[in-house]
Structure formats: C-alpha cells, structure tokens
Design an enzyme around this catalytic site. Structure first.
Site, PDB file in Angstrom:
ATOM      1  N   GLY A   1       0.766  -1.319  -0.089  1.00  0.00           N
ATOM      2  CA  GLY A   1       0.047   0.031   0.039  1.00  0.00           C
ATOM      3  C   GLY A   1       0.794   1.299  -0.107  1.00  0.00           C
ATOM      4  O   GLY A   1       0.279   2.317   0.538  1.00  0.00           O
TER       5      GLY A   1
ATOM      6  N   ASN B   1       1.506   3.040  -2.549  1.00  0.00           N
ATOM      7  CA  ASN B   1       0.680   3.961  -3.339  1.00  0.00           C
ATOM      8  C   ASN B   1      -0.646   4.414  -2.847  1.00  0.00           C
ATOM      9  O   ASN B   1      -1.144   5.484  -3.262  1.00  0.00           O
ATOM     10  CB  ASN B   1       0.487   3.216  -4.565  1.00  0.00           C
TER      11      ASN B   1
ATOM     12  N   MET C   1      -3.889  -7.124  -7.213  1.00  0.00           N
ATOM     13  CA  MET C   1      -3.446  -8.150  -8.007  1.00  0.00           C
ATOM     14  C   MET C   1      -4.454  -9.328  -8.263  1.00  0.00           C
ATOM     15  O   MET C   1      -4.277 -10.375  -8.181  1.00  0.00           O
ATOM     16  CB  MET C   1      -2.145  -9.034  -7.449  1.00  0.00           C
ATOM     17  N   HIS C   2      -5.428  -8.719  -9.101  1.00  0.00           N
ATOM     18  CA  HIS C   2      -6.668  -9.596  -9.652  1.00  0.00           C
ATOM     19  C   HIS C   2      -7.249  -9.074 -10.769  1.00  0.00           C
ATOM     20  O   HIS C   2      -7.590  -8.033 -10.843  1.00  0.00           O
ATOM     21  CB  HIS C   2      -7.883  -9.758  -8.261  1.00  0.00           C
ATOM     22  N   ILE C   3      -7.371 -10.047 -11.655  1.00  0.00           N
ATOM     23  CA  ILE C   3      -7.725  -9.427 -13.082  1.00  0.00           C
ATOM     24  C   ILE C   3      -9.310  -9.437 -12.963  1.00  0.00           C
ATOM     25  O   ILE C   3     -10.114 -10.546 -12.371  1.00  0.00           O
ATOM     26  CB  ILE C   3      -7.511 -10.665 -14.070  1.00  0.00           C
ATOM     27  N   LEU C   4      -9.785  -8.284 -13.333  1.00  0.00           N
ATOM     28  CA  LEU C   4     -11.331  -8.003 -13.260  1.00  0.00           C
ATOM     29  C   LEU C   4     -12.183  -8.458 -14.316  1.00  0.00           C
ATOM     30  O   LEU C   4     -11.778  -8.218 -15.463  1.00  0.00           O
ATOM     31  CB  LEU C   4     -11.543  -6.753 -12.796  1.00  0.00           C
TER      32      LEU C   4
ATOM     33  N   ASN D   1      -6.006   1.997 -13.177  1.00  0.00           N
ATOM     34  CA  ASN D   1      -5.138   1.343 -12.684  1.00  0.00           C
ATOM     35  C   ASN D   1      -3.536   1.679 -12.622  1.00  0.00           C
ATOM     36  O   ASN D   1      -3.151   2.273 -13.722  1.00  0.00           O
ATOM     37  CB  ASN D   1      -5.148  -0.365 -13.445  1.00  0.00           C
TER      38      ASN D   1
ATOM     39  N   HIS E   1       0.201   0.832 -13.343  1.00  0.00           N
ATOM     40  CA  HIS E   1       0.786  -0.397 -14.106  1.00  0.00           C
ATOM     41  C   HIS E   1       2.399   0.047 -14.139  1.00  0.00           C
ATOM     42  O   HIS E   1       2.687   1.138 -14.842  1.00  0.00           O
ATOM     43  CB  HIS E   1       0.216  -0.807 -15.324  1.00  0.00           C
TER      44      HIS E   1
ATOM     45  N   ASP F   1      -4.376  -4.335 -18.546  1.00  0.00           N
ATOM     46  CA  ASP F   1      -3.227  -3.500 -18.921  1.00  0.00           C
ATOM     47  C   ASP F   1      -3.478  -2.594 -20.505  1.00  0.00           C
ATOM     48  O   ASP F   1      -2.459  -2.138 -20.888  1.00  0.00           O
ATOM     49  CB  ASP F   1      -2.013  -3.868 -18.723  1.00  0.00           C
TER      50      ASP F   1
HETATM   51  N1  LIG Z   1      -9.862  -6.438 -16.367  1.00  0.00           N
HETATM   52  C1  LIG Z   1      -8.789  -5.948 -15.818  1.00  0.00           C
HETATM   53  N2  LIG Z   1      -8.302  -6.339 -14.752  1.00  0.00           N
HETATM   54  C2  LIG Z   1      -7.110  -5.725 -14.087  1.00  0.00           C
HETATM   55  C3  LIG Z   1      -6.422  -4.834 -14.756  1.00  0.00           C
HETATM   56  C4  LIG Z   1      -6.723  -4.410 -16.027  1.00  0.00           C
HETATM   57  O1  LIG Z   1      -6.097  -3.659 -16.721  1.00  0.00           O
HETATM   58  N3  LIG Z   1      -7.917  -5.060 -16.494  1.00  0.00           N
HETATM   59  N4  LIG Z   1      -5.280  -4.463 -14.406  1.00  0.00           N
HETATM   60  C5  LIG Z   1      -4.772  -5.438 -13.221  1.00  0.00           C
HETATM   61  C6  LIG Z   1      -3.637  -5.048 -12.683  1.00  0.00           C
HETATM   62  N5  LIG Z   1      -2.404  -5.798 -13.064  1.00  0.00           N
HETATM   63  C7  LIG Z   1      -1.452  -5.266 -13.629  1.00  0.00           C
HETATM   64  O2  LIG Z   1      -1.579  -3.748 -13.768  1.00  0.00           O
HETATM   65  C8  LIG Z   1      -2.546  -7.292 -12.922  1.00  0.00           C
HETATM   66  C9  LIG Z   1      -2.729  -7.836 -11.659  1.00  0.00           C
HETATM   67  C10 LIG Z   1      -2.733  -9.162 -11.577  1.00  0.00           C
HETATM   68  C11 LIG Z   1      -2.521  -9.854 -12.616  1.00  0.00           C
HETATM   69  C12 LIG Z   1      -2.631 -11.571 -12.493  1.00  0.00           C
HETATM   70  O3  LIG Z   1      -2.280 -12.313 -13.081  1.00  0.00           O
HETATM   71  N6  LIG Z   1      -3.407 -11.817 -11.353  1.00  0.00           N
HETATM   72  C13 LIG Z   1      -3.831 -13.492 -11.313  1.00  0.00           C
HETATM   73  C14 LIG Z   1      -3.941 -13.810  -9.567  1.00  0.00           C
HETATM   74  C15 LIG Z   1      -2.221 -13.551  -9.440  1.00  0.00           C
HETATM   75  C16 LIG Z   1      -2.266 -13.604  -7.642  1.00  0.00           C
HETATM   76  O4  LIG Z   1      -3.582 -13.900  -7.131  1.00  0.00           O
HETATM   77  O5  LIG Z   1      -1.281 -13.460  -7.139  1.00  0.00           O
HETATM   78  C17 LIG Z   1      -5.390 -13.569 -11.420  1.00  0.00           C
HETATM   79  O6  LIG Z   1      -6.248 -12.722 -11.432  1.00  0.00           O
HETATM   80  O7  LIG Z   1      -5.594 -14.638 -11.963  1.00  0.00           O
HETATM   81  C18 LIG Z   1      -2.287  -9.415 -13.817  1.00  0.00           C
HETATM   82  C19 LIG Z   1      -2.343  -8.069 -14.067  1.00  0.00           C
HETATM   83  C20 LIG Z   1      -5.782  -5.573 -12.189  1.00  0.00           C
HETATM   84  N7  LIG Z   1      -6.937  -6.111 -12.821  1.00  0.00           N
HETATM   85  N1  LIG Z   2       0.214  -5.185 -12.498  1.00  0.00           N
HETATM   86  C1  LIG Z   2      -0.166  -4.666 -11.073  1.00  0.00           C
HETATM   87  C2  LIG Z   2       0.838  -4.407 -10.647  1.00  0.00           C
HETATM   88  O1  LIG Z   2       2.194  -4.695 -10.769  1.00  0.00           O
HETATM   89  N2  LIG Z   2       0.939  -3.409  -9.593  1.00  0.00           N
HETATM   90  C3  LIG Z   2       2.028  -3.017  -8.700  1.00  0.00           C
HETATM   91  O2  LIG Z   2       1.928  -3.426  -7.543  1.00  0.00           O
HETATM   92  C4  LIG Z   2       2.756  -2.280  -6.678  1.00  0.00           C
HETATM   93  C5  LIG Z   2       1.899  -1.943  -5.594  1.00  0.00           C
HETATM   94  O3  LIG Z   2       2.757  -1.598  -4.473  1.00  0.00           O
HETATM   95  P1  LIG Z   2       2.196  -1.021  -3.120  1.00  0.00           P
HETATM   96  O4  LIG Z   2       1.182  -2.146  -2.609  1.00  0.00           O
HETATM   97  O5  LIG Z   2       3.311  -0.546  -2.306  1.00  0.00           O
HETATM   98  O6  LIG Z   2       1.184   0.241  -3.479  1.00  0.00           O
HETATM   99  C6  LIG Z   2       3.059  -1.464  -7.553  1.00  0.00           C
HETATM  100  O7  LIG Z   2       4.489  -1.496  -7.947  1.00  0.00           O
HETATM  101  C7  LIG Z   2       2.355  -1.478  -8.655  1.00  0.00           C
HETATM  102  O8  LIG Z   2       2.764  -1.078  -9.900  1.00  0.00           O
END
Ligand SMILES: Nc1nc2c(c(=O)[nH]1)N[C@@H](CN(C=O)c1ccc(C(=O)N[C@@H](CCC(=O)O)C(=O)O)cc1)CN2
Ligand SMILES: NCC(=O)N[C@@H]1O[C@H](COP(=O)([O-])[O-])[C@@H](O)[C@H]1O
Length: 225
Positions: free
Chosen positions: A17, A19, A109-112, A129, A131, A173
């Site tokens: 956290g 950020n 860290m969850h794909i929505l 988001n 990135h 992303d």
């Molecule tokens: N629909 C979208 N969802 C998310 C986006 C986006 O642009 N469109 N951005 C991500 C953030 N992110 C990168 O910036 C990112 C975060 C997590 C993953 C990923 O592979 N997650 C896995 C689980 C990983 C884990 O639990 O440690 C998953 O969701 O299966 C990829 C990209 C946030 N969501």
């Molecule tokens: N793809 C998403 C991703 O990689 N996000 C990254 O997670 C970190 C969160 O740090 P924080 O918990 O200290 O804010 C940040 O570096 C952010 O860019």
C-alpha cells in the site's frame, strides 16, 4: 450554500500500500480534491489495511477463496471461471454500496472480469490502474522484472521502461493511458535500483492521475447541477 461534496474514491489493494499511502497523503493535503471512502483488499493482513485504519478510512477484506467463491486448489477451469464471475459481481456491489465516483486499483493483483466492469460502467464509475510499465509493454504481473530482463539482454527499446496509470478495460493493462512516466535505465543499473526508481515514479503518477480525474468529476458535477 454548503461546500460541494468531494469526489468519493474507492481504492483496491493487495499488498503493502505505498501507492495507497501516496493517495491518502495527497487527499489529506489537498493535492487530490477527493476523499477515500473505502480501501478494499483481497489479501488478509496486508499493510494497506494498517495504512487505511491509521487514516480513519473504512476497510474491507474480500477474498475469492476465503469467502467461498472458489475452492482452494480448484483445477476445473469452468468452476474457476464461475467462481471469478460470482466473486467479481459481489465485489462490484460491495464497492458500489459506498457510492464511489472513482475506483483506483493500487497494486490490486486480481484480473477483473466483466462481472465487475459492467456494473461499474452502468453506474458511470471509471476504474483506473497503476501499472509499472509503458503502454503496450509487459502486461500483467512482474512487469518491472521482465523489463529488466530485457535490459540485461540488450533488448529493452532505448533502454527505457516506465509506469503509467490507465483506464481499466477487460483486456489487462490495455486501457487508454491517462498519465505516463518514462524511466531510462543507466548503464549497468541493478534491478533493485530500477524497482526503487519505478516505485518512486509510481507514487507521484497515481496522485497525478487521481487528482486529474477528481478535478474532472468535480467540474462536471458543478456544471451539470
Ligand atoms: N480487467 C482488468 N483487470 C485488471 C487490470 C486491467 O487492466 N484489466 N489491471 C490489473 C493490475 N495488473 C497489472 O497492472 C495485474 C494484476 C494481476 C494479474 C494476475 O495475473 N492476477 C492473477 C492472480 C495473481 C495472484 O493472485 O497473485 C489472476 O487474477 O488470476 C495481472 C495483472 C488488475 N486487474
Ligand atoms: N500489474 C499490477 C502491478 O504490478 N501493480 C504494482 O503493484 C505494486 C503495489 O505496490 P504497493 O502495494 O506498495 O502500492 C506497484 O508497484 C504497482 O505498480
């Protein structure tokens, strides 16, 4: 006439956290003309929760497996997808209950899936988001490390990576960038240095993006009374 209410920001995190802390500090000192109304995390015990609590911001812990949407270690792809869709739909309703004007993914860290994105779009709530890469580069998790590996292999274009804040769409992303910052790697730069420089850049960029959007939301509200 009372002061107009500030745009309401809902922040989603999965980790330390830093950020989120940049957003909290900027809302408190006025650099962001908004207020954080909820911090939601999908991982228990993360420092994001402490940061929010210290700032007096309500928190929510909501995890896809712990809250029963998917069995731990589930291998069946259809059941995994069903679980994600149900979780995402429930997460959207939990967040919309706070009447946010903006949703910020700050290390979430969850794909929505569209089960989350569609209700937000219908409610007119933008999602952004942070990135740690440039548009179209290193989509997904581990972006800094992947850019660095290319740098070491002499394959990083102009020895330049960076970070951005972008709108969130279904394609991970690939949403339209809002703000971008380039980072040029120095000769023989170590990964630790790049990670530190990237995180420093992120803290400024996420504030810049949230401030921009909150100002636009407030302006729109003022002119459409
Ligand atoms: N629909 C979208 N969802 C998310 C986006 C986006 O642009 N469109 N951005 C991500 C953030 N992110 C990168 O910036 C990112 C975060 C997590 C993953 C990923 O592979 N997650 C896995 C689980 C990983 C884990 O639990 O440690 C998953 O969701 O299966 C990829 C990209 C946030 N969501
Ligand atoms: N793809 C998403 C991703 O990689 N996000 C990254 O997670 C970190 C969160 O740090 P924080 O918990 O200290 O804010 C940040 O570096 C952010 O860019």
């Amino acid at each position: 006439m009372g002061q107009p209410t500030k745009p309401r920001i809902s922040v989603l995190c999965s980790g330390s956290g830093t950020n989120l802390q940049a957003l909290i500090d900027a809302c408190q000192d006025g650099r962001i003309p908004g207020e954080i109304v909820k911090v939601s995390v999908n991982k228990a015990g993360v420092k994001s929760l402490e940061r929010a609590a210290k700032a007096g911001i309500p928190t929510d812990y909501f995890n896809m497996i712990k809250h029963g949407f998917r069995a731990a270690g589930e291998k069946d792809e259809q059941k995994k997808t069903e679980g994600r869709l149900k979780y995402d739909a429930a997460l959207a309703q939990r967040i919309l209950a706070d009447r946010p004007d903006l949703v910020v993914l700050a290390g979430f860290m969850h794909i929505l899936s569209t089960a989350f994105l569609d209700p937000m779009e219908q409610a007119g709530v933008p999602i952004i988001n942070l990135h740690p890469a440039l548009p179209g580069k290193y989509d997904g998790a581990g972006a800094i490390e992947r850019a660095y590996a290319d740098f070491e292999a002499g394959k990083l274009e102009n020895n330049t990576t960076g970070c951005m804040v972008h709108y969130v769409i279904a394609e991970v992303d690939r949403g339209a960038p809002i703000v971008i910052q380039e980072i040029v790697l120095q000769e023989n730069e170590r990964l630790e240095s790049l990670i530190e420089r990237t995180h420093d850049a992120e803290h400024g960029l996420i504030v810049k993006a949230a401030a921009k959007l909150c100002a636009e939301i407030a302006e729109k509200r003022a002119t459409h009374k």
